[in-house]
Design a protein around this motif. Sequence first.
Motif, mmCIF file in Angstrom:
data_model
loop_
_atom_site.group_PDB
_atom_site.id
_atom_site.type_symbol
_atom_site.label_atom_id
_atom_site.label_comp_id
_atom_site.label_asym_id
_atom_site.label_seq_id
_atom_site.Cartn_x
_atom_site.Cartn_y
_atom_site.Cartn_z
ATOM 1 N N GLU A 307 0.832 -1.204 0.000
ATOM 2 C CA GLU A 307 0.000 0.000 0.000
ATOM 3 C C GLU A 307 0.867 1.256 0.000
ATOM 4 N N ASP A 308 2.002 1.190 0.670
ATOM 5 C CA ASP A 308 2.921 2.335 0.719
ATOM 6 C C ASP A 308 3.543 2.630 -0.641
ATOM 7 N N ILE A 309 3.984 1.592 -1.342
ATOM 8 C CA ILE A 309 4.707 1.816 -2.595
ATOM 9 C C ILE A 309 3.784 2.123 -3.776
ATOM 10 N N LYS A 310 2.476 1.926 -3.578
ATOM 11 C CA LYS A 310 1.533 2.255 -4.659
ATOM 12 C C LYS A 310 1.529 3.741 -4.991
ATOM 13 N N LYS A 311 2.040 4.516 -4.087
ATOM 14 C CA LYS A 311 2.072 5.976 -4.285
ATOM 15 C C LYS A 311 3.183 6.388 -5.253
ATOM 16 N N ASP A 312 4.084 5.478 -5.548
ATOM 17 C CA ASP A 312 5.224 5.798 -6.414
ATOM 18 C C ASP A 312 5.330 4.748 -7.527
ATOM 19 N N LYS A 313 5.170 5.162 -8.800
ATOM 20 C CA LYS A 313 5.180 4.229 -9.935
ATOM 21 C C LYS A 313 6.544 3.558 -10.111
ATOM 22 N N ILE A 314 7.605 4.313 -9.856
ATOM 23 C CA ILE A 314 8.951 3.753 -9.976
ATOM 24 C C ILE A 314 9.162 2.642 -8.943
ATOM 25 N N SER A 315 8.685 2.896 -7.729
ATOM 26 C CA SER A 315 8.798 1.899 -6.654
ATOM 27 C C SER A 315 8.010 0.642 -6.988
ATOM 28 N N ILE A 316 6.866 0.810 -7.635
ATOM 29 C CA ILE A 316 6.032 -0.344 -8.018
ATOM 30 C C ILE A 316 6.781 -1.230 -9.004
ATOM 31 N N LYS A 321 9.989 -6.322 -9.917
ATOM 32 C CA LYS A 321 11.252 -6.966 -10.300
ATOM 33 C C LYS A 321 11.847 -7.742 -9.122
ATOM 34 N N VAL A 322 11.792 -7.109 -7.939
ATOM 35 C CA VAL A 322 12.307 -7.763 -6.730
ATOM 36 C C VAL A 322 11.497 -9.026 -6.421
ATOM 37 N N LYS A 323 10.183 -8.970 -6.640
ATOM 38 C CA LYS A 323 9.324 -10.127 -6.385
ATOM 39 C C LYS A 323 9.700 -11.302 -7.279
ATOM 40 N N ILE A 324 10.010 -11.015 -8.537
ATOM 41 C CA ILE A 324 10.410 -12.075 -9.471
ATOM 42 C C ILE A 324 11.725 -12.708 -9.019
ATOM 43 N N ILE A 325 12.669 -11.864 -8.635
ATOM 44 C CA ILE A 325 13.972 -12.362 -8.149
ATOM 45 C C ILE A 325 13.789 -13.207 -6.887
ATOM 46 N N LEU A 326 12.950 -12.689 -5.963
ATOM 47 C CA LEU A 326 12.691 -13.423 -4.725
ATOM 48 C C LEU A 326 12.010 -14.760 -4.993
ATOM 49 N N ALA A 327 11.084 -14.773 -5.959
ATOM 50 C CA ALA A 327 10.377 -16.009 -6.305
ATOM 51 C C ALA A 327 11.357 -17.073 -6.790
#
Length: 383
Positions: A307-316, A321-327
């Motif tokens: 919810e916090d990072i939804k405010k920033d498109k770059i962060s999203i 990308k981080v989620k894919i790496i973590l997966a």
Amino acid sequence: MREKFKKHAILLILLAIGLTAFLRGLIFLDPDFGWHIREGQLIMQKGIQMTDPFSYSMPSFHFIDHEWLANIFISLTYKYFGIYFLSFIFSVIFVLSLFVSIPDKFKNYSFFPLILAGIVILNFSGIRTQVITWLFLSILLKVVLDDKLWGKWRFFLPLIFLPWVNLHGGFALGIVVLSLVFVAKFVQNRKFEYDSLLIIFFSILFTFVNPYGPRIWQEIWMQISDNSLRWRISEWVPGVFYLDVAFLFLLSLSFIFIFKYRKKFKLWEVIIYLLLLLMSLSSLRHIPLWTLTSIFVTSKAFFFFSEDIKKDKISIRRYHKVKIILAVIMIGLFLFEGGLSISSANSMSEKKYYPVSAIAYLKKQKINGNVFSTYDWGGYLIW
């Protein structure tokens, strides 16, 4: 489309974990397995045992079998259906524990906590009565930590203690959790909840519905207060010595995110998490209990983070990308630790760990009666 993919991914994780647990259950011979078989047989033949029927040096020792019903189940299932079906049943109970622990409101954020939790608990899985407590605790936490479910099902909670108290001694933790929730709600809301007090009262009352009555609490206290267990039995060794990659990963991840969003959590959520964490650090056998709790609170923390990072498109974009790496890392970790879990189970198989030749000798010599042995081999010799 993304939600459907997440749902299928979670089901695939549970299936993979369940299959690995099933294979581990076939290979790993728990030191207590033979004891469960023989104790179940004795109960069916002679009734509930009040003194230790297997002790060589203390045959008159007053004995409380807080797993008597589980022992009958294991003994009968093994007799009529064999080890394959028994391992299947316990792997299903394990997977159900994980599934129930997924929070309904935050299930889309439970992928990483779930796979890490599954990896951690795999090392503790097998045909073991502790697995039963995992499921009961998951059900209890599901209701306690979800406001909607609490409002609908809270008055039915005492009923789960009727089977739980006769299947495994972990029922005592359930009473502690309920009591802590009651106290934490009073502290946070400044309101005395009489219905919660009533639930705790009947839950405790139902724990007396067992062959030993209130004396079963004496057994629980004896085990909790016996410090020698923490050094004589490997599973009771303090968890601070448990150096497992998945466990450390989950601990770090959950602790960081929960601390970051600590003001958004309810007091009882944090207290339960910390209580079970402290229990895990004091004893290895409690690590699965904390791990199941961490699924809920970590998923909730991930929700706050997203919810916090939804405010920033770059962060999203970075987040995806981080989620894919973590997966990818998680899948690799599962394959590595799953293989390691099977390998460690093989070292505790019947042929590699237990005195098979000694059994053949005892049978050949027709030696009867109780045998003096170490704890590790005792259950096997009894069998």
